[in-house]
Design a protein around this motif. Structure first.
Motif, PDB file in Angstrom:
ATOM      1  N   TRP A  47      -0.007   9.462   6.861  1.00 14.19           N
ATOM      2  CA  TRP A  47      -0.400   8.070   6.675  1.00 14.19           C
ATOM      3  C   TRP A  47      -0.231   7.643   5.213  1.00 14.19           C
ATOM      4  CZ3 TRP A  47      -1.458   4.676  10.425  1.00 14.19           C
ATOM      5  CH2 TRP A  47      -1.879   5.160  11.677  1.00 14.19           C
ATOM      6  N   SER A  48       0.053   6.365   5.018  1.00 15.06           N
ATOM      7  CA  SER A  48      -0.133   5.727   3.717  1.00 15.06           C
ATOM      8  C   SER A  48      -1.164   4.629   3.913  1.00 15.06           C
ATOM      9  CB  SER A  48       1.186   5.167   3.169  1.00 15.06           C
ATOM     10  OG  SER A  48       1.810   4.310   4.107  1.00 15.06           O
ATOM     11  N   PHE A  49      -1.740   4.171   2.817  1.00 18.00           N
ATOM     12  CA  PHE A  49      -2.896   3.264   2.895  1.00 18.00           C
ATOM     13  C   PHE A  49      -2.699   2.133   1.893  1.00 18.00           C
ATOM     14  CE2 PHE A  49      -7.373   2.018   2.434  1.00 18.00           C
ATOM     15  CZ  PHE A  49      -7.846   2.140   3.728  1.00 18.00           C
ATOM     16  N   LEU A  50      -2.709   0.897   2.379  1.00 14.44           N
ATOM     17  CA  LEU A  50      -2.500  -0.273   1.525  1.00 14.44           C
ATOM     18  C   LEU A  50      -3.756  -1.127   1.489  1.00 14.44           C
ATOM     19  CD1 LEU A  50      -0.699  -2.160  -0.169  1.00 14.44           C
ATOM     20  CD2 LEU A  50       0.077  -3.206   1.980  1.00 14.44           C
ATOM     21  N   ILE A  51      -4.250  -1.379   0.277  1.00 14.68           N
ATOM     22  CA  ILE A  51      -5.415  -2.234   0.042  1.00 14.68           C
ATOM     23  C   ILE A  51      -4.932  -3.533  -0.582  1.00 14.68           C
ATOM     24  CG2 ILE A  51      -7.586  -2.474  -1.227  1.00 14.68           C
ATOM     25  CD1 ILE A  51      -7.626   0.649  -1.345  1.00 14.68           C
ATOM     26  N   ILE A  52      -5.310  -4.653   0.007  1.00 15.23           N
ATOM     27  CA  ILE A  52      -4.957  -5.962  -0.537  1.00 15.23           C
ATOM     28  C   ILE A  52      -6.223  -6.659  -1.018  1.00 15.23           C
ATOM     29  CG2 ILE A  52      -4.124  -8.277   0.067  1.00 15.23           C
ATOM     30  CD1 ILE A  52      -2.032  -6.975   1.824  1.00 15.23           C
ATOM     31  N   LEU A  53      -6.200  -7.122  -2.262  1.00 14.46           N
ATOM     32  CA  LEU A  53      -7.320  -7.851  -2.855  1.00 14.46           C
ATOM     33  C   LEU A  53      -6.898  -9.297  -3.108  1.00 14.46           C
ATOM     34  CD1 LEU A  53      -8.472  -5.260  -5.564  1.00 14.46           C
ATOM     35  CD2 LEU A  53      -9.479  -5.615  -3.300  1.00 14.46           C
ATOM     36  N   ILE A  79       4.300 -12.703   8.287  1.00 15.53           N
ATOM     37  CA  ILE A  79       3.357 -11.752   7.702  1.00 15.53           C
ATOM     38  C   ILE A  79       2.750 -10.871   8.788  1.00 15.53           C
ATOM     39  CG2 ILE A  79       1.087 -11.574   6.602  1.00 15.53           C
ATOM     40  CD1 ILE A  79       1.922 -13.957   4.836  1.00 15.53           C
ATOM     41  N   ASN A  80       2.384 -11.470   9.915  1.00 14.83           N
ATOM     42  CA  ASN A  80       1.852 -10.668  11.021  1.00 14.83           C
ATOM     43  C   ASN A  80       2.884  -9.642  11.502  1.00 14.83           C
ATOM     44  OD1 ASN A  80      -0.810 -11.531  11.375  1.00 14.83           O
ATOM     45  ND2 ASN A  80      -0.186 -13.320  12.550  1.00 14.83           N
ATOM     46  N   ALA A  81       4.137 -10.081  11.592  1.00 16.12           N
ATOM     47  CA  ALA A  81       5.195  -9.164  12.034  1.00 16.12           C
ATOM     48  C   ALA A  81       5.402  -8.043  11.013  1.00 16.12           C
ATOM     49  CB  ALA A  81       6.492  -9.932  12.256  1.00 16.12           C
ATOM     50  N   PHE A  82       5.347  -8.389   9.728  1.00 14.80           N
ATOM     51  CA  PHE A  82       5.514  -7.401   8.663  1.00 14.80           C
ATOM     52  C   PHE A  82       4.388  -6.374   8.708  1.00 14.80           C
ATOM     53  CE2 PHE A  82       4.687  -6.458   4.018  1.00 14.80           C
ATOM     54  CZ  PHE A  82       5.731  -5.556   3.886  1.00 14.80           C
ATOM     55  N   GLU A  83       3.154  -6.824   8.860  1.00 21.84           N
ATOM     56  CA  GLU A  83       2.017  -5.897   8.893  1.00 21.84           C
ATOM     57  C   GLU A  83       2.010  -5.065  10.171  1.00 21.84           C
ATOM     58  OE1 GLU A  83      -0.982  -8.352   5.908  1.00 21.84           O
ATOM     59  OE2 GLU A  83      -1.291  -8.502   8.075  1.00 21.84           O
ATOM     60  N   ARG A  84       2.492  -5.630  11.260  1.00 25.44           N
ATOM     61  CA  ARG A  84       2.625  -4.847  12.491  1.00 25.44           C
ATOM     62  C   ARG A  84       3.682  -3.748  12.288  1.00 25.44           C
ATOM     63  NH1 ARG A  84       1.728  -5.833  18.135  1.00 25.44           N
ATOM     64  NH2 ARG A  84       1.075  -7.970  17.704  1.00 25.44           N
ATOM     65  N   HIS A  85       4.769  -4.102  11.607  1.00 22.54           N
ATOM     66  CA  HIS A  85       5.801  -3.113  11.287  1.00 22.54           C
ATOM     67  C   HIS A  85       5.222  -1.985  10.440  1.00 22.54           C
ATOM     68  CE1 HIS A  85       9.515  -1.396   9.639  1.00 22.54           C
ATOM     69  NE2 HIS A  85       8.999  -1.591   8.439  1.00 22.54           N
ATOM     70  N   LEU A  86       4.415  -2.324   9.439  1.00 22.70           N
ATOM     71  CA  LEU A  86       3.804  -1.300   8.596  1.00 22.70           C
ATOM     72  C   LEU A  86       2.916  -0.378   9.426  1.00 22.70           C
ATOM     73  CD1 LEU A  86       2.817  -3.325   5.386  1.00 22.70           C
ATOM     74  CD2 LEU A  86       4.774  -1.805   5.705  1.00 22.70           C
ATOM     75  N   ALA A  87       2.097  -0.965  10.294  1.00 18.55           N
ATOM     76  CA  ALA A  87       1.210  -0.156  11.128  1.00 18.55           C
ATOM     77  C   ALA A  87       2.002   0.777  12.040  1.00 18.55           C
ATOM     78  CB  ALA A  87       0.300  -1.060  11.958  1.00 18.55           C
ATOM     79  N   ARG A  88       3.074   0.256  12.617  1.00 18.02           N
ATOM     80  CA  ARG A  88       3.897   1.062  13.519  1.00 18.02           C
ATOM     81  C   ARG A  88       4.598   2.211  12.796  1.00 18.02           C
ATOM     82  NH1 ARG A  88       6.541  -4.049  16.855  1.00 18.02           N
ATOM     83  NH2 ARG A  88       5.027  -4.081  18.570  1.00 18.02           N
ATOM     84  N   ASN A  89       4.685   2.098  11.471  1.00 17.23           N
ATOM     85  CA  ASN A  89       5.377   3.121  10.702  1.00 17.23           C
ATOM     86  C   ASN A  89       4.448   3.897   9.773  1.00 17.23           C
ATOM     87  OD1 ASN A  89       8.555   2.883  11.101  1.00 17.23           O
ATOM     88  ND2 ASN A  89       7.664   0.836  11.273  1.00 17.23           N
ATOM     89  N   GLY A  90       3.145   3.866  10.095  1.00 15.33           N
ATOM     90  CA  GLY A  90       2.217   4.765   9.431  1.00 15.33           C
ATOM     91  C   GLY A  90       1.545   4.262   8.173  1.00 15.33           C
ATOM     92  N   LEU A 120       5.307  -0.833  -1.900  1.00 12.80           N
ATOM     93  CA  LEU A 120       4.515  -0.212  -0.837  1.00 12.80           C
ATOM     94  C   LEU A 120       4.262   1.266  -1.128  1.00 12.80           C
ATOM     95  CD1 LEU A 120       6.195  -1.791   2.315  1.00 12.80           C
ATOM     96  CD2 LEU A 120       3.853  -2.208   1.516  1.00 12.80           C
ATOM     97  N   PRO A 121       3.095   1.776  -0.733  1.00 14.51           N
ATOM     98  CA  PRO A 121       2.786   3.192  -0.984  1.00 14.51           C
ATOM     99  C   PRO A 121       3.582   4.108  -0.060  1.00 14.51           C
ATOM    100  CG  PRO A 121       1.047   2.187   0.324  1.00 14.51           C
ATOM    101  CD  PRO A 121       1.971   1.074  -0.068  1.00 14.51           C
ATOM    102  N   SER A 122       3.930   5.270  -0.581  1.00 11.10           N
ATOM    103  CA  SER A 122       4.611   6.283   0.235  1.00 11.10           C
ATOM    104  C   SER A 122       3.565   7.091   1.009  1.00 11.10           C
ATOM    105  CB  SER A 122       5.456   7.192  -0.653  1.00 11.10           C
ATOM    106  OG  SER A 122       4.651   7.798  -1.647  1.00 11.10           O
ATOM    107  N   ARG A 123       4.017   7.972   1.874  1.00  7.55           N
ATOM    108  CA  ARG A 123       3.093   8.731   2.725  1.00  7.55           C
ATOM    109  C   ARG A 123       2.164   9.601   1.868  1.00  7.55           C
ATOM    110  NH1 ARG A 123       4.765   7.325   7.506  1.00  7.55           N
ATOM    111  NH2 ARG A 123       7.006   7.116   7.952  1.00  7.55           N
ATOM    112  N   GLY A 124       0.895   9.541   2.205  1.00 12.47           N
ATOM    113  CA  GLY A 124      -0.102  10.285   1.453  1.00 12.47           C
ATOM    114  C   GLY A 124      -0.637   9.535   0.243  1.00 12.47           C
ATOM    115  N   HIS A 125      -0.062   8.386  -0.057  1.00 12.96           N
ATOM    116  CA  HIS A 125      -0.470   7.620  -1.229  1.00 12.96           C
ATOM    117  C   HIS A 125      -1.277   6.384  -0.827  1.00 12.96           C
ATOM    118  CE1 HIS A 125       2.271   9.287  -4.558  1.00 12.96           C
ATOM    119  NE2 HIS A 125       2.260  10.154  -3.573  1.00 12.96           N
ATOM    120  N   ILE A 126      -2.031   5.874  -1.784  1.00 12.17           N
ATOM    121  CA  ILE A 126      -2.771   4.628  -1.626  1.00 12.17           C
ATOM    122  C   ILE A 126      -2.161   3.598  -2.559  1.00 12.17           C
ATOM    123  CG2 ILE A 126      -4.992   3.477  -2.015  1.00 12.17           C
ATOM    124  CD1 ILE A 126      -6.366   6.055  -1.158  1.00 12.17           C
ATOM    125  N   GLY A 127      -1.837   2.434  -2.029  1.00 11.86           N
ATOM    126  CA  GLY A 127      -1.330   1.326  -2.825  1.00 11.86           C
ATOM    127  C   GLY A 127      -2.358   0.207  -2.857  1.00 11.86           C
TER     128      GLY A 127
END
Length: 320
Positions: free
Chosen positions: A59-65, A193-204, A114-121
């Protein structure tokens, strides 16, 4: 500490979600000293979860502020996100797009960070600025140099979905662009944006979004403090005061953003931000919940890996 992160999460298609949240809420955290102590105790847990996420490398993890000015985004980065291992946690601050950024889709510069796998962005502001600022201050949309046909609505929306219909929409208005794009243009961006975030979720990539909800009165108090303290003058810009004139318009745009883009795979959390210690502890607790939901764990060696480990141990034991 009576707090449930679900209380701050925006339900999909929620009606006027900002009205349901008070910026001065205390969330039952007690005194400032209690909250500061609780946050300090929570940071090692955040580090542990991040270490396992990093070791697992799936997994990678993205935080948006997102927030109005002076709401405390930088304070979240400084006091909460320091709990993460800085070798695999990267903060990107997005200001107004310039240069090459304006020659690409508004999503492009965020994709590059965007963060790579194992990273937090961490995105300190994000692509959500492009359905917020130019929507309220429409003069900014012209800087993006979009074709006029794209500014008149959703260029992909046709009655029968034929090639001829689409081609007919490419330049229906010549070179004239509308001064204020219609609602269909902004709906299309929210769909993207919804499609982009769905793509991110589908790819970990797990996406978690925070809005620091600051009252107009508290923002004024913080602006005045920046003006009166010479050591903090650098944090103040006259444009911050000009943006206060559009307070209601910005909040209306934010409400639509939350309603349309809070999803199970990329939820929005509205964080009361009038008290910084409340906002910081609330964000920390939600991050613990969201990271734990990914069940990160240290990888286990298979049979061959254990044999290689035993062999390496024997070689080391033979050394003087």
């Amino acid at each position: 500490m009576a707090f449930d992160s679900a209380d701050l999460r925006v339900a999909p298609r929620a009606h006027e979600p900002l009205r349901k949240h008070r910026p001065d809420a205390g969330l039952g955290f007690g005194s400032k000293d209690d909250a500061v102590e609780a946050l300090a105790e929570m940071l090692p847990e955040l580090r542990s979860l991040h270490d396992r996420l990093n070791a697992q490398r799936t997994w990678s993890f993205l935080i948006i502020l997102q927030a109005m000015d002076a709401a405390g985004k930088d304070g979240i980065v400084k006091h909460v996100l320091t709990g993460f291992n800085q070798q695999s946690c990267h903060v990107t601050s997005f200001s107004a797009p310039v240069g090459d950024e304006l020659s690409h889709s508004y999503l492009w510069r965020c994709m590059c960070a965007l963060p790579s796998r194992g990273h937090i962005g961490v995105f300190n502001r994000s692509y959500y600025e492009e359905v917020l600022v130019p929507r309220v201050r429409t003069e900014y949309i012209g800087y993006q140099r979009l074709p006029a046909a794209c500014l008149h609505g959703d260029i992909t929306e046709t009655k029968h979905g034929t090639f001829d219909e689409f081609e007919a929409k490419l330049a229906p208005h010549g070179s004239r662009a509308p001064a204020n794009p219609p609602p269909a243009f902004w709906r299309a961006r929210l769909d993207d944006i919804n499609a982009f975030e769905r793509h991110l979720a589908r790819n970990g990539t797990r996406v978690v979004k925070f809005f620091l909800h600051l009252s107009r009165q508290e923002q004024k108090r913080r602006f005045m403090a920046r003006i009166e303290d010479t050591a903090r003058n650098w944090k103040f810009s006259p444009s911050d005061v000009r943006d206060r004139r559009y307070w209601e318009q910005y909040h209306h745009a934010y409400s639509e953003i939350f309603s349309e883009t809070s999803t199970p795979w990329a939820p929005w959390y509205i964080i009361p931000a009038d008290y910084k210690y409340v906002a910081r502890l609330a964000v920390a607790k939600i991050l613990v919940h969201e990271l734990a939901a990914l069940h990160p764990h240290y990888p286990k060696l298979d049979k061959n890996g254990k044999k290689a480990l035993a062999k390496a141990k024997k070689e080391l034991e033979k050394e003087d």
